[in-house]
Design an enzyme around this catalytic site. Structure first.
Site, PDB file in Angstrom:
ATOM      1  N   CYS A   9       0.906  -1.257  -0.113  1.00 33.12           N
ATOM      2  CA  CYS A   9      -0.005   0.105  -0.038  1.00 33.12           C
ATOM      3  C   CYS A   9       0.658   1.428  -0.086  1.00 33.12           C
ATOM      4  CB  CYS A   9      -0.876   0.031   1.276  1.00 33.12           C
ATOM      5  SG  CYS A   9      -2.085  -1.394   1.207  1.00 33.12           S
ATOM      6  N   TRP A  16      -2.910  -3.100  -1.822  1.00 31.62           N
ATOM      7  CA  TRP A  16      -2.790  -4.308  -2.149  1.00 31.62           C
ATOM      8  C   TRP A  16      -3.700  -5.109  -1.042  1.00 31.62           C
ATOM      9  CZ3 TRP A  16      -0.727  -8.679   0.383  1.00 31.62           C
ATOM     10  CH2 TRP A  16      -0.169  -9.935  -0.344  1.00 31.62           C
ATOM     11  N   ASN A  60      -2.669   2.004   5.946  1.00 37.93           N
ATOM     12  CA  ASN A  60      -1.593   0.722   5.591  1.00 37.93           C
ATOM     13  C   ASN A  60      -1.500  -0.150   6.806  1.00 37.93           C
ATOM     14  OD1 ASN A  60      -1.100   1.847   3.223  1.00 37.93           O
ATOM     15  ND2 ASN A  60       1.000   2.501   3.653  1.00 37.93           N
ATOM     16  N   LYS A  82      12.667 -15.120 -10.923  1.00 37.74           N
ATOM     17  CA  LYS A  82      12.353 -14.039 -11.761  1.00 37.74           C
ATOM     18  C   LYS A  82      11.548 -14.581 -12.916  1.00 37.74           C
ATOM     19  CE  LYS A  82      14.035 -10.647  -9.978  1.00 37.74           C
ATOM     20  NZ  LYS A  82      13.625 -11.388  -8.583  1.00 37.74           N
ATOM     21  N   LYS A 101       5.992  -5.004  -3.785  1.00 40.39           N
ATOM     22  CA  LYS A 101       7.568  -4.852  -3.694  1.00 40.39           C
ATOM     23  C   LYS A 101       7.805  -4.718  -2.106  1.00 40.39           C
ATOM     24  CE  LYS A 101      11.608  -2.881  -5.396  1.00 40.39           C
ATOM     25  NZ  LYS A 101      11.910  -4.229  -6.175  1.00 40.39           N
TER      26      LYS A 101
END
Length: 610
Positions: free
Chosen positions: A2, A74, A100, A487, A605
């Site tokens: 967030c 999120w 958040n 990845k 992230k």
């Protein structure tokens, strides 16, 4: 997770808020919203999905409000819908807020409120905490500040909250257990979960720490307080964000820009830390605890995701070169009971706000451990929690999937291992000189690897319809196999699994067929011969093999269906080069499959919930 950005001042709020949200996209999100405040009624706009959907809604909006806040969410409590998106309003309509964190006792609070006649339109814990503050204020006939003080004492969990009262015309930013920053320029005040959101609007910032709040009223200077409503003096710091890092700079996306920035990241991270003439290493952030670090026989590394793979690679370097026994723990599975007073514990986090890692480090600190950290963000929660540490100097990383931050983390661990090996005399002087000499030229060698990006793009085109992939490596390159597989999963949504090459014959060979691409890291080193044998085993079963090999390697060339040539360096340094083509392969596969390489679905992230 967030992102929060708030503004109060003389300028039009909306452009500042949307710019701030754009800079916070790196944190990962699935909906976005904005509240424009200070008018007759709050104006709230929300959209599910990407920020562009919200911008489309606001394309013709000419609101000149000078007060407002915005949020990227999120999903935790409730799906990624417009209804669940922030901002949220209280049942009575006077309070509007964004949040958040995670309210652990929100169901208990919600039941209490429902008995008092409150109704809820969303599934979020945020709506609950806003209404709980509203209920306390109404029930006890309090002003907003007093209600916040009393309500938050009953809230269990993390609560970074920005709240506006229409009746009192006040905006309050509160931090209980999270991370929040503020900056001011005259009577202009900005609030954000990351200072990059308002970089360029003011030169200095200060942190609103755990147990602190900021009262913002139009045409007044903000008031900085603790939870007891005692005034505080902010500790002002210069904003050290290079705004150029927030732009694409000619690249199609941040992911590719950040992959190609890694040579410069190496140069920045080496500067002042390695004297290539005297062969000396310098870590100013570790000096105070260096005697304990040097004499330690064991080290526990705590991390998550990509940072965990960096830690695993650090384990190989520290054990092999410095003779330290290293245990690498997933933060979410960490058992503090194993930690003894005086033990060395090293946390690794790009953002410095990774919730699982912070919880584990705090638990280790309570056991009496010396807490070290490797982190990218100056002044982050982890950097304050640790006793000593290393900043990675990777700069702002906008892509959700880490690339340059990983490279900077492993370089920090490599330099730590080399310094320890030198000081403890556990490495031959001739070998140390060879590694340091190659380390000096490594950024240029890395640029040569990046120059082959177009060749890897062609290779990616051959495998873009794959559904599964294996990555194999040995020794120093086993963690690189894990990182390469991660990845691929993150960016392209192709299922991938990394493993030690020697483990392939203990079960995974059953997966091998003509439709299963297998990436094998077979560059020169101590385990080269064994890796070639594993490669031959896969070929004998019809596998399609993509091989990373050094130039003029006839054995690898004979066995490879596809070959990626990587310059040969000392085996200790090879992971720093070998990870580059794996990043490019994942990137090009994802791009060809039409995936959003900067914002992979479902990911964040900065993971600020456990």
């Amino acid at each position: 997770m967030c992102g929060i950005i708030g503004y109060s001042g003389k300028l039009q709020a909306l452009p500042i808020l949307l710019t701030g949200l754009g800079r916070l996209e790196y944190r990962g999100y699935d909906s976005a919203g904005v509240a424009l405040l200070g008018g007759v009624v709050p104006k709230i706009y929300k959209a599910a999905g990407k920020l562009v959907n919200l911008k489309d809604k606001l394309a013709k909006n000419n609101d000149y409000s000078c007060l407002g806040f915005a949020h990227t969410r999120w999903a935790t409590h409730g799906g990624a819908t417009i209804t669940n998106a922030h901002p949220h309003a209280s049942c009575h309509g006077d309070l509007v807020g964004v949040h958040n964190g995670t309210i652990e006792n929100y169901l208990t609070l919600k039941k209490k409120l429902e008995k008092s006649g409150y109704t809820f339109y969303s599934e979020t814990d945020t709506e609950v905490v806003i209404n709980f503050i509203d209920w306390v204020r109404e029930d006890q006939k309090l002003d907003l500040m007093s209600a916040i003080q009393i309500a938050l004492a009953e809230v269990v969990g993390t609560c970074v909250l920005v709240l506006f009262s229409q009746s009192e015309n006040k905006m309050v930013a509160v931090n209980k257990g999270g991370q929040l920053f503020a900056g001011s320029n005259g009577l202009d005040c900005l609030i954000a979960s990351d200072k990059i959101a308002f970089a360029g609007h003011c030169e200095e910032f200060f942190e609103v720490k755990d147990g602190q709040l900021l009262l913002v009223e139009p045409d007044k200077k903000p008031v900085f307080l603790d939870f007891n409503m005692e005034p505080l003096m902010p500790n002002l710091e210069k904003i050290n964000v290079d705004i150029r890092e927030l732009d694409l700079g000619g690249f199609p996306n941040f992911m590719l820009k950040e992959i190609f920035s890694q040579p410069q990241v190496l140069r920045d991270a080496l500067a002042g830390r390695v004297d290539f003439v005297s062969k000396e290493f310098c870590f100013g952030g570790l000096n105070q605890y260096w005697p304990q670090i040097k004499s330690a026989e064991t080290l526990v590394i705590i991390a998550c995701g990509t940072s965990w793979y960096a830690g695993l690679l650090g384990k190989y370097w520290l054990e092999k070169m410095a003779g330290i026994s290293v245990k690498v723990e997933y933060a979410s599975e960490f058992q503090a009971a194993t930690i003894k007073p005086g033990s060395l514990v090293l946390g690794i986090s790009q953002s410095g706000t990774t919730a699982d890692t912070l919880v584990a480090l705090r638990a280790a600190k309570e056991q009496g451990a010396i807490i070290l950290g490797i982190c990218n963000v100056v002044g982050s929660t982890m950097s304050r929690l640790t006793d000593a540490g290393i900043y990675t100097r990777a700069g702002v990383e906008n892509g959700v999937a880490s690339t340059k931050a990983f490279t900077a983390q492993v370089l920090a661990l490599l330099l730590l291992a080399l310094k320890l090996a030198k000081d403890k005399k556990t490495i031959l002087e001739s070998e140390l000189e060879e590694i340091i000499h190659q380390l000096e030229t490594l950024p240029q060698i890395m640029e040569r690897v990046l120059a082959d990006s177009s060749l890897i793009e062609v290779l990616a085109g051959k495998f873009k319809d794959s559904t599964n992939c294996l990555y194999l490596g040995r020794g120093y390159n086993f963690p690189i196999a894990l990182e390469g597989a991660l990845k691929l999963k993150e960016l392209s949504y192709i299922h991938a699994e990394g493993m030690p090459a020697g483990e392939s014959k203990h079960g995974p060979l059953a997966l091998i067929d003509a439709n299963m691409p297998v990436v094998v890291i077979a560059t020169q080193g101590e385990s080269y011969g064994k890796t070639i044998n594993n490669l031959a085993e896969i070929k004998a079963r019809g596998g399609k093999v993509i091989v990373l090999a050094n130039p003029a390697d006839e054995e690898a060339t004979k066995l490879a269906d596809e070959l990626i040539i990587v310059p040969q360096v000392h085996e200790v340094l090879s992971p720093l080069l070998n990870v580059i083509p794996l990043q490019l392969l994942a990137y090009h596969l994802a791009f060809l499959r039409g995936c959003d390489v900067d914002r992979p679905r479902n990911l964040a992230k900065s993971v600020t919930v456990e």
